[in-house]
Each structure stands twice: as structure tokens, then as C-alpha cells.
Design a protein around this motif. Sequence first.
Motif, PDB file in Angstrom:
ATOM      1  N   ILE A   1       0.868  -1.178   0.000  1.00 26.87           N
ATOM      2  CA  ILE A   1       0.000   0.000   0.000  1.00 26.87           C
ATOM      3  C   ILE A   1       0.903   1.225   0.000  1.00 26.87           C
ATOM      4  O   ILE A   1       1.912   1.269   0.706  1.00 26.87           O
ATOM      5  CB  ILE A   1      -0.909  -0.002   1.244  1.00 26.87           C
ATOM      6  CG1 ILE A   1      -1.819  -1.240   1.223  1.00 26.87           C
ATOM      7  CG2 ILE A   1      -1.737   1.277   1.323  1.00 26.87           C
ATOM      8  CD1 ILE A   1      -2.456  -1.536   2.571  1.00 26.87           C
ATOM      9  N   LEU A   2       0.575   2.212  -0.806  1.00 27.25           N
ATOM     10  CA  LEU A   2       1.360   3.440  -0.857  1.00 27.25           C
ATOM     11  C   LEU A   2       0.705   4.485   0.039  1.00 27.25           C
ATOM     12  O   LEU A   2      -0.504   4.736  -0.064  1.00 27.25           O
ATOM     13  CB  LEU A   2       1.458   3.960  -2.287  1.00 27.25           C
ATOM     14  CG  LEU A   2       2.416   5.125  -2.546  1.00 27.25           C
ATOM     15  CD1 LEU A   2       2.876   5.095  -4.000  1.00 27.25           C
ATOM     16  CD2 LEU A   2       1.788   6.480  -2.255  1.00 27.25           C
ATOM     17  N   TYR A   3       1.503   5.087   0.904  1.00 24.95           N
ATOM     18  CA  TYR A   3       1.006   6.132   1.815  1.00 24.95           C
ATOM     19  C   TYR A   3       1.784   7.413   1.566  1.00 24.95           C
ATOM     20  O   TYR A   3       3.013   7.397   1.445  1.00 24.95           O
ATOM     21  CB  TYR A   3       1.182   5.685   3.262  1.00 24.95           C
ATOM     22  CG  TYR A   3       0.991   6.790   4.288  1.00 24.95           C
ATOM     23  CD1 TYR A   3      -0.277   7.272   4.590  1.00 24.95           C
ATOM     24  CD2 TYR A   3       2.087   7.342   4.939  1.00 24.95           C
ATOM     25  CE1 TYR A   3      -0.442   8.286   5.523  1.00 24.95           C
ATOM     26  CE2 TYR A   3       1.934   8.343   5.877  1.00 24.95           C
ATOM     27  CZ  TYR A   3       0.661   8.818   6.165  1.00 24.95           C
ATOM     28  OH  TYR A   3       0.495   9.821   7.086  1.00 24.95           O
ATOM     29  N   ALA A   4       1.072   8.530   1.466  1.00 19.78           N
ATOM     30  CA  ALA A   4       1.721   9.826   1.287  1.00 19.78           C
ATOM     31  C   ALA A   4       0.922  10.899   2.016  1.00 19.78           C
ATOM     32  O   ALA A   4      -0.301  10.812   2.123  1.00 19.78           O
ATOM     33  CB  ALA A   4       1.832  10.177  -0.195  1.00 19.78           C
ATOM     34  N   VAL A   5       1.638  11.889   2.513  1.00 18.85           N
ATOM     35  CA  VAL A   5       1.008  13.069   3.095  1.00 18.85           C
ATOM     36  C   VAL A   5       1.189  14.211   2.101  1.00 18.85           C
ATOM     37  O   VAL A   5       2.323  14.545   1.724  1.00 18.85           O
ATOM     38  CB  VAL A   5       1.619  13.436   4.456  1.00 18.85           C
ATOM     39  CG1 VAL A   5       0.900  14.649   5.043  1.00 18.85           C
ATOM     40  CG2 VAL A   5       1.536  12.253   5.412  1.00 18.85           C
ATOM     41  N   VAL A   6       0.073  14.791   1.676  1.00 22.76           N
ATOM     42  CA  VAL A   6       0.069  15.810   0.633  1.00 22.76           C
ATOM     43  C   VAL A   6      -0.334  17.150   1.252  1.00 22.76           C
ATOM     44  O   VAL A   6      -1.344  17.226   1.945  1.00 22.76           O
ATOM     45  CB  VAL A   6      -0.916  15.433  -0.491  1.00 22.76           C
ATOM     46  CG1 VAL A   6      -0.839  16.454  -1.627  1.00 22.76           C
ATOM     47  CG2 VAL A   6      -0.645  14.026  -1.006  1.00 22.76           C
TER      48      VAL A   6
END
Length: 341
Positions: free
Chosen positions: A158-163
Motif C-alpha cells: 500500500i502506498l502512503y503519502a502526506v500531501v
Amino acid sequence: MKRICIIVIGILYGVAGRAHADTVPHIIMFYNVENLFHPSDDSLKADDDFTPTGSYHWTYKKYYLKISMVGKVIVAAGMGDPPWLVGLAEIENEQVLKDLCYKSPLRKYRYRYVHYDSPDRRGVDVALLYRDSCVEILRSRKIPVVFPFDTFARNRDILYAVVRFPSGDSLHVMVNHWTSRYGGYAATVPKRNWYATVVRQYVDSLIRDNPHAKILITGDFNDYATDESMTDHLRVHEHGSRLPRDTLYNLMLPFARQSLRGSHKHEDFWGCLDQFIVSDAWLTDTTGVRQIGDANIFDADFLLVDDEKYGGKKNFRTFLGPRYIGGFADHLPVYVMFRDG
């Protein structure tokens, strides 16, 4: 080997600090692009079928045509303002993302990407495209998924990012592609249930740290909004009556009650395997980045063809079995509109 491909130039355009009053709607999109492999052979992956001499006869000409077509779909979905964020599934590697950003119609819009190689045997991963003139990636990571009942399985991460958005507000984004139903629904249910458990645990930790966290979970879940992975393990609801702050809401639930529209057609049934699931703050906050309107399906006519067997329309896909038919993908994009400010 881990690859981190993040290009952030927010300092150049001041995305973090500028005053912002946004009254224009923008789009976040997810698109399963159906086997977007690079034609070169990777000796570490089971990608031989998608090479010029493989069973799909995947040539560079076909590849670059598909790159162009995917780019056109993403631009068209924006209706004049291409999506600020695009979650992708079934992309093979970093080279595919480079070609999509720089050798397709996307090149005019300064798209960059976040991507990690996953353990998937075929090498298909998820990724996040973002317009670096619009948003900034603060941090990202991959979330491994290991089944306790099958520790040798090589699963997609799963890819997690804070934008961060121009208003200074942040959104936690998780891009998913859960285990397919290949091999039978009942046999694969535990795998998707475990994916849901992993996501729920991660969400719970985010909300413990910040009860007002804005979270958007998207992807191809290979389950529908009413399946047990969603209702029992991820514990999602339909937005309506006020529920606890840690509740997750599935924006695609309205499509689960009918079979006339969906992102994917199986035989004569349209359904939404591609979904948006969000936290309460994404729906209810009145400042910063927040949703407006309902989630929807980008089902433009050019993405569809006549369904001669079951009637109506169906996805204009790239392959029908091993036969190349030159279409876009076997899924339609889904999108949600938002404002920031």
C-alpha cells in the motif's frame, strides 16, 4: 530493492505559505490502467508475457500508444483542470511513470510521481501522480502487507503519502490494489480482509495522533462496497447520520445499489471495485482541503464500446484475453471533487 521517486519543488512556487482562497473545484482521481508494462524484460519479475516476443506481443509501438491514451484520459477527466492527484494501479516500474509524465499529454502539467517497488511477482505496483505546481508531498512510505496465513505470498504494498495543499492543509492518501478474485471469490476473501485490517490499523493510528486528520483511501479493492472486507474489517459506512469521529465513509456506496453504472463490468454487471473511502474531517470540515459534491465515475463515451454479448456498453480495454484490441483499460477512472481554502 526499494526505490523512492519523489520530486518536490514546493519552495519554488511557495505552495506551503501562500494565502489562498480557493473557490474553484479540483479533482482527485484513481485509475487502474490494466497491465501498463514496459516492453523491456526484467529478469527479476514475471513480466515475460509483456515483451515483444511474449504471449501478448507487447511492442514499443503499442506501449507508447497506451502511454499517450492514459495521459489523454487523465487530462480529459479534469475538464480543463487536470487532476491534482492521480492514484494508479497496474503500473510496472519507474520507467513507465517517467514516460507517462514526460512523454504523454501530461507533460504540459508538471506531473511528478511517488512510487515504490513492491514484492508482486509480476511487478505491478501502485503509484501516486501529483501536479507539483499545485501540491507538495511532505512524506511517503510503503506499507507492506504480509498474510499471517500465507507468509510466502508476495503482495502488493500500500502506498502512503502526506500531501500539502496551497492553503497549508494536509491530506493523508493511501493507494491500494488488493488481491484479485482470481482463483475464486471464497478462496481469496481472507486476503482482501487482511488488507482491510492493515489499512484500518493504520487509519486508527493516524486518528489517535490527530482526531481531525483528513484521510483519503483509494484504489482497486477487488471487492465491492458491501463486501465483508469493507463492512466488517475496514468498518466503512455511508455518509449521512452523524457517527463517531473515527468513522470511515465509502463514497461509492450509492453505486452499490444499482448495476447500471460502475467502474468495471463483469459479464452483464457493472460494479465499483474502484473506490474512495474517507475520514469524517474530509467530508465535514469547512476550511482547508475538503470534498464538494459526490464521488463519480468518468465514463466518457470514448472509453466504452458496444457490448455485443450482454448489451449496452462495456470498457474499451487494451486486451481481451491475450488478444490485443487497442483500448484504454478494463476499468474506468473514478474521481472526487474538492476545494482548498
